[in-house]
Design a protein around this motif. Structure first.
Motif, PDB file in Angstrom:
ATOM      1  N   PRO A   1       0.864  -1.265   0.001  1.00  0.00           N
ATOM      2  CA  PRO A   1       0.229  -0.013  -0.046  1.00  0.00           C
ATOM      3  C   PRO A   1       0.785   1.384   0.133  1.00  0.00           C
ATOM      4  CG  PRO A   1      -0.285  -1.076   2.116  1.00  0.00           C
ATOM      5  CD  PRO A   1       0.721  -1.880   1.145  1.00  0.00           C
ATOM      6  N   VAL A   2       0.327   2.301  -0.657  1.00  0.00           N
ATOM      7  CA  VAL A   2       0.987   3.376  -0.750  1.00  0.00           C
ATOM      8  C   VAL A   2       0.913   4.447   0.600  1.00  0.00           C
ATOM      9  CG1 VAL A   2       1.196   5.756  -1.829  1.00  0.00           C
ATOM     10  CG2 VAL A   2       0.871   3.719  -3.376  1.00  0.00           C
ATOM     11  N   ARG A   3       1.853   4.653   1.174  1.00  0.00           N
ATOM     12  CA  ARG A   3       1.965   5.427   2.495  1.00  0.00           C
ATOM     13  C   ARG A   3       1.770   6.898   2.281  1.00  0.00           C
ATOM     14  NH1 ARG A   3       6.028   6.832   7.051  1.00  0.00           N
ATOM     15  NH2 ARG A   3       6.974   7.933   5.294  1.00  0.00           N
ATOM     16  N   ALA A   4       0.705   7.282   3.000  1.00  0.00           N
ATOM     17  CA  ALA A   4       0.517   8.747   2.961  1.00  0.00           C
ATOM     18  C   ALA A   4       1.554   9.495   3.617  1.00  0.00           C
ATOM     19  CB  ALA A   4      -0.993   8.990   3.630  1.00  0.00           C
ATOM     20  N   ALA A   5       1.947  10.719   3.075  1.00  0.00           N
ATOM     21  CA  ALA A   5       3.044  11.391   3.551  1.00  0.00           C
ATOM     22  C   ALA A   5       2.497  12.054   4.844  1.00  0.00           C
ATOM     23  CB  ALA A   5       3.177  12.652   2.663  1.00  0.00           C
ATOM     24  N   GLU A   6       3.789  11.957   5.827  1.00  0.00           N
ATOM     25  CA  GLU A   6       3.367  12.679   7.029  1.00  0.00           C
ATOM     26  C   GLU A   6       3.111  14.225   7.093  1.00  0.00           C
ATOM     27  OE1 GLU A   6       5.987  11.650  10.232  1.00  0.00           O
ATOM     28  OE2 GLU A   6       6.178   9.540   9.260  1.00  0.00           O
ATOM     29  N   THR A   7       2.155  14.841   7.875  1.00  0.00           N
ATOM     30  CA  THR A   7       2.226  16.270   7.913  1.00  0.00           C
ATOM     31  C   THR A   7       2.485  16.935   9.245  1.00  0.00           C
ATOM     32  OG1 THR A   7       0.429  16.033   6.357  1.00  0.00           O
ATOM     33  CG2 THR A   7       0.441  18.106   7.520  1.00  0.00           C
TER      34      THR A   7
ATOM     35  N   PRO B   1      11.922  12.049   5.556  1.00  0.00           N
ATOM     36  CA  PRO B   1      11.972  12.530   4.205  1.00  0.00           C
ATOM     37  C   PRO B   1      10.326  12.410   3.562  1.00  0.00           C
ATOM     38  CG  PRO B   1      13.779  11.217   4.371  1.00  0.00           C
ATOM     39  CD  PRO B   1      13.077  11.189   5.587  1.00  0.00           C
ATOM     40  N   GLY B   2       9.940  13.132   2.524  1.00  0.00           N
ATOM     41  CA  GLY B   2       8.814  13.279   2.289  1.00  0.00           C
ATOM     42  C   GLY B   2       7.687  13.864   3.051  1.00  0.00           C
ATOM     43  N   THR B   3       7.797  14.241   4.288  1.00  0.00           N
ATOM     44  CA  THR B   3       6.907  15.107   5.133  1.00  0.00           C
ATOM     45  C   THR B   3       6.617  16.368   4.422  1.00  0.00           C
ATOM     46  OG1 THR B   3       7.920  14.100   7.121  1.00  0.00           O
ATOM     47  CG2 THR B   3       6.772  16.106   7.428  1.00  0.00           C
ATOM     48  N   HIS B   4       5.212  16.777   4.591  1.00  0.00           N
ATOM     49  CA  HIS B   4       4.493  18.043   4.276  1.00  0.00           C
ATOM     50  C   HIS B   4       4.445  18.791   5.441  1.00  0.00           C
ATOM     51  CE1 HIS B   4       1.657  19.958   1.323  1.00  0.00           C
ATOM     52  NE2 HIS B   4       0.836  20.352   2.577  1.00  0.00           N
ATOM     53  N   VAL B   5       4.931  20.202   5.130  1.00  0.00           N
ATOM     54  CA  VAL B   5       5.072  21.003   6.351  1.00  0.00           C
ATOM     55  C   VAL B   5       3.981  22.034   6.178  1.00  0.00           C
ATOM     56  CG1 VAL B   5       6.266  22.472   7.974  1.00  0.00           C
ATOM     57  CG2 VAL B   5       7.147  20.368   7.155  1.00  0.00           C
TER      58      VAL B   5
ATOM     59  N   SER C   1       7.091  31.887   0.071  1.00  0.00           N
ATOM     60  CA  SER C   1       5.783  32.332   0.224  1.00  0.00           C
ATOM     61  C   SER C   1       5.078  33.761  -0.369  1.00  0.00           C
ATOM     62  CB  SER C   1       5.103  31.701   1.535  1.00  0.00           C
ATOM     63  OG  SER C   1       5.334  32.809   2.350  1.00  0.00           O
ATOM     64  N   SER C   2       4.108  33.596  -0.635  1.00  0.00           N
ATOM     65  CA  SER C   2       3.543  35.234  -0.863  1.00  0.00           C
ATOM     66  C   SER C   2       3.464  35.614   0.746  1.00  0.00           C
ATOM     67  CB  SER C   2       2.388  34.866  -1.470  1.00  0.00           C
ATOM     68  OG  SER C   2       1.322  34.375  -0.898  1.00  0.00           O
ATOM     69  N   MET C   3       2.719  36.908   0.884  1.00  0.00           N
ATOM     70  CA  MET C   3       2.601  37.444   1.921  1.00  0.00           C
ATOM     71  C   MET C   3       1.355  36.791   2.719  1.00  0.00           C
ATOM     72  SD  MET C   3       3.866  39.989   3.745  1.00  0.00           S
ATOM     73  CE  MET C   3       4.322  41.120   2.828  1.00  0.00           C
TER      74      MET C   3
ATOM     75  N   TYR D   1       1.082  28.486   4.177  1.00  0.00           N
ATOM     76  CA  TYR D   1       2.055  28.075   3.019  1.00  0.00           C
ATOM     77  C   TYR D   1       2.626  26.615   3.567  1.00  0.00           C
ATOM     78  CZ  TYR D   1       6.161  27.976   0.153  1.00  0.00           C
ATOM     79  OH  TYR D   1       7.161  27.642  -0.823  1.00  0.00           O
ATOM     80  N   GLU D   2       2.708  25.826   2.270  1.00  0.00           N
ATOM     81  CA  GLU D   2       3.143  24.435   2.538  1.00  0.00           C
ATOM     82  C   GLU D   2       4.141  24.041   1.707  1.00  0.00           C
ATOM     83  OE1 GLU D   2      -0.545  22.082   1.897  1.00  0.00           O
ATOM     84  OE2 GLU D   2      -1.852  23.559   2.818  1.00  0.00           O
ATOM     85  N   ALA D   3       4.935  23.246   2.187  1.00  0.00           N
ATOM     86  CA  ALA D   3       6.268  22.842   1.466  1.00  0.00           C
ATOM     87  C   ALA D   3       6.547  21.275   1.802  1.00  0.00           C
ATOM     88  CB  ALA D   3       7.297  23.630   1.845  1.00  0.00           C
ATOM     89  N   ASP D   4       7.052  20.582   0.702  1.00  0.00           N
ATOM     90  CA  ASP D   4       7.151  19.074   0.859  1.00  0.00           C
ATOM     91  C   ASP D   4       8.682  19.075   1.034  1.00  0.00           C
ATOM     92  OD1 ASP D   4       4.723  18.157   0.750  1.00  0.00           O
ATOM     93  OD2 ASP D   4       4.808  18.435  -1.479  1.00  0.00           O
TER      94      ASP D   4
END
Length: 108
Positions: free
Chosen positions: A21-27, A46-50, A71-73, A80-83
């Motif tokens: 199964p595909v593991r969902a990225a951690e957040t 690695p692969g975490t969504h912040v 990010s924008s203002m 703002y989200e980054a992987d």
């Protein structure tokens, strides 16, 4: 189901049985409040969504030089989200208030 569809299903079935199964990225969430990032340093896999969420009364930005992103203002309640895919240490700061700094450590 036609004979052609049955043949396809039989051909694909062994692939499905052995599939993992595909593991969902951690957040993780970093909050911006009172002119600071909280927590100031986080360690993730690695692969975490912040998600950087502004809960301050003033606008802020998130600049991550090593990832060449900004990010924008972000107004109050903006985000703002980054992987973070690769291992390493990623320092970041607010482009409006450069004394606001933080770090994401990506480790196995």
């Amino acid at each position: 189901m036609s004979a052609r569809n049955w043949l396809f299903a039989l051909a694909v079935l062994p692939l499905c049985i052995g599939a993992t199964p595909v593991r969902a990225a951690e957040t993780e969430t970093v909050t911006i409040d009172n002119f600071s990032f909280k927590p100031n340093v986080i360690t993730v896999k690695p692969g975490t969504h912040v998600i950087f969420k502004n809960q301050d009364d003033l606008p802020h930005t998130v600049v991550i030089p090593d990832m060449k992103v900004s990010s924008s203002m972000l107004d109050t309640d903006g985000s703002y989200e980054a992987d973070f895919e690769k291992p390493g240490e990623f320092k970041y700061f607010c482009g409006v208030h450069p004394m606001m700094t933080g770090k994401v450590i990506v480790a196995e």
